[in-house]
Write a protein that holds these residues in place. Structure first.
Motif, PDB file in Angstrom:
ATOM      1  N   PHE A 165       0.984  -1.331  -0.084  1.00  0.00           N
ATOM      2  CA  PHE A 165      -0.254   0.102   0.000  1.00  0.00           C
ATOM      3  C   PHE A 165       0.877   1.224  -0.060  1.00  0.00           C
ATOM      4  CE2 PHE A 165       0.798  -0.955   4.542  1.00  0.00           C
ATOM      5  CZ  PHE A 165       1.129   0.172   5.040  1.00  0.00           C
ATOM      6  N   THR A 166       0.313   2.401  -0.550  1.00  0.00           N
ATOM      7  CA  THR A 166       0.976   3.909  -0.446  1.00  0.00           C
ATOM      8  C   THR A 166       0.442   4.741   0.443  1.00  0.00           C
ATOM      9  OG1 THR A 166       1.558   3.287  -2.691  1.00  0.00           O
ATOM     10  CG2 THR A 166       1.894   5.507  -2.069  1.00  0.00           C
ATOM     11  N   ALA A 167       1.032   5.276   1.303  1.00  0.00           N
ATOM     12  CA  ALA A 167       0.537   6.364   2.298  1.00  0.00           C
ATOM     13  C   ALA A 167       1.541   7.317   2.665  1.00  0.00           C
ATOM     14  CB  ALA A 167       0.155   5.683   3.522  1.00  0.00           C
ATOM     15  N   LYS A 168       0.985   8.389   3.203  1.00  0.00           N
ATOM     16  CA  LYS A 168       1.825   9.352   3.892  1.00  0.00           C
ATOM     17  C   LYS A 168       2.995   8.750   4.755  1.00  0.00           C
ATOM     18  CE  LYS A 168      -1.535  12.664   3.468  1.00  0.00           C
ATOM     19  NZ  LYS A 168      -2.476  13.797   3.937  1.00  0.00           N
ATOM     20  N   PRO A 169       4.233   9.254   4.574  1.00  0.00           N
ATOM     21  CA  PRO A 169       5.347   8.739   5.666  1.00  0.00           C
ATOM     22  C   PRO A 169       5.086   8.709   6.951  1.00  0.00           C
ATOM     23  CG  PRO A 169       5.998  10.401   3.921  1.00  0.00           C
ATOM     24  CD  PRO A 169       4.516  10.564   3.854  1.00  0.00           C
ATOM     25  N   ASN A 170       4.449   9.665   7.453  1.00  0.00           N
ATOM     26  CA  ASN A 170       4.343   9.731   9.072  1.00  0.00           C
ATOM     27  C   ASN A 170       3.324   8.536   9.463  1.00  0.00           C
ATOM     28  OD1 ASN A 170       6.175  11.641   9.209  1.00  0.00           O
ATOM     29  ND2 ASN A 170       4.512  13.011   9.023  1.00  0.00           N
ATOM     30  N   GLU A 171       2.489   7.983   8.624  1.00  0.00           N
ATOM     31  CA  GLU A 171       1.166   7.058   8.921  1.00  0.00           C
ATOM     32  C   GLU A 171       1.503   5.888   8.623  1.00  0.00           C
ATOM     33  OE1 GLU A 171      -0.944   8.359  11.108  1.00  0.00           O
ATOM     34  OE2 GLU A 171      -0.136  10.416  10.742  1.00  0.00           O
ATOM     35  N   VAL A 172       2.552   5.370   7.982  1.00  0.00           N
ATOM     36  CA  VAL A 172       3.015   4.126   7.402  1.00  0.00           C
ATOM     37  C   VAL A 172       2.568   3.045   8.255  1.00  0.00           C
ATOM     38  CG1 VAL A 172       4.626   2.492   6.426  1.00  0.00           C
ATOM     39  CG2 VAL A 172       4.162   4.788   5.204  1.00  0.00           C
ATOM     40  N   SER A 173       3.186   3.187   9.874  1.00  0.00           N
ATOM     41  CA  SER A 173       3.260   2.380  10.629  1.00  0.00           C
ATOM     42  C   SER A 173       2.001   2.025  11.305  1.00  0.00           C
ATOM     43  CB  SER A 173       4.423   2.657  11.924  1.00  0.00           C
ATOM     44  OG  SER A 173       3.902   3.793  12.263  1.00  0.00           O
ATOM     45  N   VAL A 174       1.147   3.073  11.275  1.00  0.00           N
ATOM     46  CA  VAL A 174      -0.121   3.048  11.951  1.00  0.00           C
ATOM     47  C   VAL A 174      -1.019   1.904  10.935  1.00  0.00           C
ATOM     48  CG1 VAL A 174      -2.092   4.295  12.785  1.00  0.00           C
ATOM     49  CG2 VAL A 174      -0.023   5.171  13.045  1.00  0.00           C
ATOM     50  N   ILE A 175      -0.974   2.593   9.561  1.00  0.00           N
ATOM     51  CA  ILE A 175      -1.627   1.838   8.566  1.00  0.00           C
ATOM     52  C   ILE A 175      -1.333   0.268   8.586  1.00  0.00           C
ATOM     53  CG2 ILE A 175      -2.253   1.704   6.255  1.00  0.00           C
ATOM     54  CD1 ILE A 175      -2.017   4.694   6.165  1.00  0.00           C
ATOM     55  N   ARG A 176       0.098   0.034   8.728  1.00  0.00           N
ATOM     56  CA  ARG A 176       0.404  -1.249   8.646  1.00  0.00           C
ATOM     57  C   ARG A 176      -0.251  -2.209   9.798  1.00  0.00           C
ATOM     58  NH1 ARG A 176       4.895  -4.144   6.506  1.00  0.00           N
ATOM     59  NH2 ARG A 176       5.536  -5.816   7.807  1.00  0.00           N
ATOM     60  N   ARG A 177      -0.297  -1.443  11.191  1.00  0.00           N
ATOM     61  CA  ARG A 177      -0.564  -2.477  12.200  1.00  0.00           C
ATOM     62  C   ARG A 177      -2.194  -2.597  12.076  1.00  0.00           C
ATOM     63  NH1 ARG A 177       2.156   1.868  15.226  1.00  0.00           N
ATOM     64  NH2 ARG A 177       4.183   1.328  15.610  1.00  0.00           N
ATOM     65  N   SER A 178      -2.811  -1.670  11.596  1.00  0.00           N
ATOM     66  CA  SER A 178      -4.219  -1.951  11.229  1.00  0.00           C
ATOM     67  C   SER A 178      -4.371  -2.913  10.195  1.00  0.00           C
ATOM     68  CB  SER A 178      -5.019  -0.708  10.901  1.00  0.00           C
ATOM     69  OG  SER A 178      -4.944   0.314  12.160  1.00  0.00           O
ATOM     70  N   ALA A 179      -3.806  -2.969   9.114  1.00  0.00           N
ATOM     71  CA  ALA A 179      -3.757  -3.879   8.159  1.00  0.00           C
ATOM     72  C   ALA A 179      -3.548  -5.325   8.557  1.00  0.00           C
ATOM     73  CB  ALA A 179      -2.872  -3.514   6.845  1.00  0.00           C
ATOM     74  N   LEU A 180      -2.709  -5.531   9.136  1.00  0.00           N
ATOM     75  CA  LEU A 180      -2.265  -6.878   9.827  1.00  0.00           C
ATOM     76  C   LEU A 180      -3.338  -7.385  10.713  1.00  0.00           C
ATOM     77  CD1 LEU A 180       1.666  -6.306  10.719  1.00  0.00           C
ATOM     78  CD2 LEU A 180       0.417  -7.403   8.532  1.00  0.00           C
ATOM     79  N   ALA A 181      -3.737  -6.444  11.616  1.00  0.00           N
ATOM     80  CA  ALA A 181      -5.045  -6.964  12.507  1.00  0.00           C
ATOM     81  C   ALA A 181      -6.009  -7.393  11.650  1.00  0.00           C
ATOM     82  CB  ALA A 181      -5.270  -5.907  13.443  1.00  0.00           C
ATOM     83  N   LEU A 182      -6.402  -6.666  10.541  1.00  0.00           N
ATOM     84  CA  LEU A 182      -7.466  -6.945   9.635  1.00  0.00           C
ATOM     85  C   LEU A 182      -7.324  -8.211   8.939  1.00  0.00           C
ATOM     86  CD1 LEU A 182      -8.602  -3.523   8.410  1.00  0.00           C
ATOM     87  CD2 LEU A 182      -9.992  -4.956  10.334  1.00  0.00           C
ATOM     88  N   ILE A 183      -6.175  -8.424   8.619  1.00  0.00           N
ATOM     89  CA  ILE A 183      -5.690  -9.733   7.963  1.00  0.00           C
ATOM     90  C   ILE A 183      -5.737 -10.855   8.709  1.00  0.00           C
ATOM     91  CG2 ILE A 183      -3.899 -10.756   6.809  1.00  0.00           C
ATOM     92  CD1 ILE A 183      -2.723  -8.269   5.739  1.00  0.00           C
ATOM     93  N   LYS A 184      -5.267 -11.053   9.871  1.00  0.00           N
ATOM     94  CA  LYS A 184      -5.464 -12.001  10.780  1.00  0.00           C
ATOM     95  C   LYS A 184      -6.840 -12.323  11.095  1.00  0.00           C
ATOM     96  CE  LYS A 184      -4.309 -14.983  14.091  1.00  0.00           C
ATOM     97  NZ  LYS A 184      -5.669 -15.518  14.377  1.00  0.00           N
ATOM     98  N   GLN A 185      -7.685 -11.628  11.219  1.00  0.00           N
ATOM     99  CA  GLN A 185      -9.152 -11.494  11.613  1.00  0.00           C
ATOM    100  C   GLN A 185      -9.763 -12.203  10.377  1.00  0.00           C
ATOM    101  OE1 GLN A 185     -11.345  -7.911  12.806  1.00  0.00           O
ATOM    102  NE2 GLN A 185     -13.232  -8.955  12.752  1.00  0.00           N
ATOM    103  N   ALA A 186      -9.548 -11.658   9.103  1.00  0.00           N
ATOM    104  CA  ALA A 186     -10.309 -11.971   7.904  1.00  0.00           C
ATOM    105  C   ALA A 186      -9.836 -13.472   7.771  1.00  0.00           C
ATOM    106  CB  ALA A 186      -9.916 -11.207   6.929  1.00  0.00           C
TER     107      ALA A 186
END
Length: 540
Positions: free
Chosen positions: A475-496
């Motif tokens: 995914f592509t995001a603003k530099p300061n928010e990459v880690s926040v988006i990554r954590r949310s994505a990993l949590a959703l992947i595990k759940q799905a």
């Protein structure tokens, strides 16, 4: 204005008719004294009201504020009356001395009258000190009163002895700081009374404050020069003795430093105002935030350079006014600069490298950068180094010359890759649909959506491993928010994956027991013999 009108009305008949010299001199002296008294009274009333109404930050409520204003009004009224009495007495005494001089009294008589009038001024000053309003929390008031009394006695003795220079230095020591303080308070009070008429931190406030201070000190310097025998025209033309030339240089240097102080405070106020205006806001666009960050980085450095330039120019002008030839100094400074440049190549390299880093806009204050073994958030700059704050807390100071190539982690956008390992029996089409749904859920999150440029997508199979299929997500995001988006994505992947029965692959090790090892070896030996017999029979 009434004082000026009164002076004009009084001077017209004096200039229109011919009067005896003694009467004309005495009349002119009286007019000057009366006009001075009117001006002192008018200015004193204005200052008294302004200082009494000046706001303070320590007022907690309306009642205490009213009490504080009443107390200040009482103190201001007291000193207004005492200063007015002193000014009236001084003006009348000066008029009397002018009349005595015009009537051609003897020198002894003039001195006697002058000393008697001086005793009156001394008594007014002493009574003002001993009867002044004293705050309840003020300590040592009596000691201060005795010290001031002794000081006034010393001034009177200097006057009687004819040491005019020391007399005025003593007067300046006791009077000039109070005059400057009163002028500053009056300007602040005028600013507060007009609800910020000059604007918060604007140039007009600094110009008025520092300008008034410069005028007061300049007038005091010129008057002191006159008392020392250095006239203003001589100071401008340079036609005086060696002592006068030195005095001219010293007094002129004071004026130069005042001008430098005024210029510095004007520039500093302007730069500080620009820094306040360039503070980042949440509603700013990305381009505006970048521009503000650049100003926050460059303006403090420019302010420091400007301070050094003003100080150097002021010192050179003062030395020139004292008669020092600054041309050899400049030439010598150039030679010394070349020598120092050869001896301190590392420092020169650091400074020049820093200039080019700033010119290229390689990084700004608040950005996260990586360079070699160093990484962290840029906290501040100097002329030769940058300070990086590591995420664990340590602060590193790195010279620009050793910084090298810089990776700026906060510019424009960043791509983050996620590798997911699944088992070989995974339905990749179904997995792609699940990842697409997760990407949409990230876009639907109001906190994450503004920072996402391209949402999470499945790029395809990365490679076939020994025990898993490696799938690449990005995914592509603003530099300061990459880690926040990554954590949310990993949590959703595990759940799905748990909800849809997709298994994460992980390496396994199979271990066989050795309890049946002898039987297995016997069976293997029998099979080998049987195979040998069958082979012989077929051959025979």
């Amino acid at each position: 204005m009434p004082a000026i009108i009164h002076a004009l009305v009084t001077l017209v008949p004096l200039l229109a008719f011919d009067w005896p010299p003694a009467i004309e001199s005495f009349a002119i002296a009286c007019v000057i004294a009366l006009v001075s008294i009117r001006l002192v009274i008018s200015i004193g009333k204005l200052l008294m009201e302004l200082i009494a109404m000046r706001r303070t930050n320590d007022v907690l409520d309306e009642d205490s504020g009213t009490a504080r204003i009443a107390e200040r009004r009482h103190v201001a009224r007291y000193w207004y009356r005492r200063c007015t009495l002193f000014a009236v007495y001084f003006a009348c005494g000066w008029a009397i001395m002018q009349a005595v001089t015009s009537l051609e009294f003897s020198a002894g008589a003039r001195d006697l009258i002058g000393y008697a009038l001086g005793i009156g001024l001394f008594l007014i000053a002493v009574t003002a000190v001993w009867s002044r309003p004293v705050a309840s929390e003020e300590r040592g008031a009596k000691t201060i009163s005795w010290l001031l009394t002794i000081f006034f006695v010393a001034l009177w003795c200097l006057w009687v002895a004819g040491f005019d220079g020391l007399l005025w230095l003593g007067i300046y020591a006791i009077l000039l700081p109070r005059v400057l303080s009163v002028s500053t308070r009056a300007i602040e009070a005028l600013h507060d009374a007009a609800d910020g008429i000059f604007g918060a931190g604007k140039l007009a406030t600094v110009l008025l404050d520092r300008g008034v201070r410069a005028l007061i000190i300049t007038f005091a310097v010129l008057w002191l020069g006159r008392m020392l025998g250095v006239e203003a025209y001589a100071m401008m033309s340079g036609s005086e003795s060696i002592i006068g030339r030195i005095a001219r240089g010293v007094l002129g240097g004071i004026v130069i430093l005042l001008v430098a102080d005024l210029v510095w405070h004007l520039m500093k106020t302007y730069i500080d105002a620009k820094l306040m205006e360039s503070l980042p806001a949440d509603s700013d666009s990305e381009e505006m935030k970048a521009s503000r960050a650049r100003l926050q980085t460059l303006l403090p450095i420019f302010r420091n350079i400007l301070a050094v330039v003003i100080v150097i120019i002021a010192i050179m002008m003062v030395l020139s006014g004292l008669g020092v030839q600054i041309a050899p100094l400049i030439a010598g400074a150039g030679v010394v600069g070349v020598a120092v440049g050869f001896g301190a190549q590392a420092i020169v390299k650091d400074v020049i490298s820093g200039i080019f880093y700033l010119w290229d806009d390689a990084f700004r204050v608040g950005e996260y950068i990586e360079s070699g073994n160093h990484k962290g958030v840029v906290e501040s700059f100097s002329l030769r180094s940058v300070k990086l704050r590591h995420q664990r807390g340590p602060l590193a100071t790195i010279p620009f010359g050793s910084l090298g190539a810089v990776n700026n982690m906060n510019r424009d956008w960043a791509i983050d890759k996620i590798i997911v390992k699944v088992t070989y029996d995974t339905d990749l089409v179904k997995m792609k649909r699940i990842i697409k749904d997760i990407g949409q859920r990230l876009l639907d999150d109001p906190e994450l959506a503004p920072s996402i440029i391209q949402t999470l997508k499945m790029k395809g199979v990365e490679q076939f491993g020994d025990f898993a299929i490696e799938i690449r997500l990005a995914f592509t995001a603003k530099p300061n928010e990459v880690s926040v988006i990554r954590r949310s994505a990993l949590a959703l992947i595990k759940q799905a994956f748990d909800e849809n029965g997709i298994q994460f692959a992980f390496p396994t090790v199979q271990v066989a027991s050795d309890k049946d090892a002898p039987a297995a070896a016997a069976r293997q030996l029998v099979e080998m013999r049987a195979a040998t017999v069958d082979g012989a029979q077929q051959a025979g």
